[in-house]
Design a protein around this motif. Sequence first.
Motif, PDB file in Angstrom:
ATOM      1  N   VAL A 178       0.968  -1.117  -0.052  1.00  0.00           N
ATOM      2  CA  VAL A 178      -0.096   0.040  -0.038  1.00  0.00           C
ATOM      3  C   VAL A 178       0.902   1.175  -0.085  1.00  0.00           C
ATOM      4  O   VAL A 178       1.901   1.434   0.907  1.00  0.00           O
ATOM      5  N   TYR A 230      -8.505  -0.124   3.785  1.00  0.00           N
ATOM      6  CA  TYR A 230      -7.345  -1.070   4.136  1.00  0.00           C
ATOM      7  C   TYR A 230      -8.203  -2.426   4.417  1.00  0.00           C
ATOM      8  O   TYR A 230      -7.467  -3.371   4.091  1.00  0.00           O
ATOM      9  N   SER A 286      -3.181   5.707   8.386  1.00  0.00           N
ATOM     10  CA  SER A 286      -2.577   4.459   7.962  1.00  0.00           C
ATOM     11  C   SER A 286      -1.928   3.370   8.643  1.00  0.00           C
ATOM     12  O   SER A 286      -2.238   2.238   8.560  1.00  0.00           O
ATOM     13  N   ALA A 313      -3.302  -0.270   9.101  1.00  0.00           N
ATOM     14  CA  ALA A 313      -2.620  -1.367   8.441  1.00  0.00           C
ATOM     15  C   ALA A 313      -1.976  -2.222   9.654  1.00  0.00           C
ATOM     16  O   ALA A 313      -1.759  -3.223   9.399  1.00  0.00           O
TER      17      ALA A 313
END
Length: 254
Positions: free
Chosen positions: A10, A74, A117, A121
């Motif tokens: 990603v 995600y 993020s 993640a």
Amino acid sequence: MFSLKGKSAVITGGGSGIGRAISVLFAKQGAVVHIIELNADAAKDTVSEIEKGGGKAVAHGCNVSDQQQVLDIYNAIGEIDILVNNAGIAHIGEATTTSEEDFTRIFNVNVKGVYNSLFAAIPLMKSKGKGVILNMASIAAAVGITSRFAYSMSKGAVSAMTLSVARDYMADNIRCNSISPARVHTPFVDGFIAKNYAGQEEQIFEKLSKSQPIGRMGKPEEVASLALYLCSDEAGFVTGCDYLLDGGFVKLNN
């Protein structure tokens, strides 16, 4: 060496500049690349370039400062081996000339965007038992740069988050490092100069180029090459480190 075959990567801000170069190289090395990008058209352009080269990529339109958007995307991706936090914006201003609106805007993208993020993640990496995170910091986190108050603040936060994540998730087999570039020649830089120094583009470009002792700006592909190493299995012993990619700016500018 440096194969990413079978891995899901990603990359935020993968539609242009450094993010695009990283996306293209990672796909070339075998990763399935997920491009997280506010500019959906730019993300699609990167995907097209990757697919023309025989790689695999998916574009995701997303505002990284919106946590729910990030979580939804995600979680839909599901499996993340590599996260590159590259999305960011710049600003010129001192402490007393930076408006509250601009300060908040820089914070939301450059700091909260990285946090969002990480927040989304890391649980996916933990469930898989491993992962690699690379944050894009800046030399502005290490040295004082004129009129970069909010930007320097944000990149200092990125450096601190890198160390914290590397320490906290070491037992989960998750590595976290950062790269601190000096000036890298991207379309963003050209636009930035045109916007802030209209009529002085050539002079400012030369001045900014020569501020690196090596005599030029970096290339996005050079950042991508270092990113590939840090996200590869060959860098398995590297965590909690920041890498200056600066043409000698920090150590040799005397």
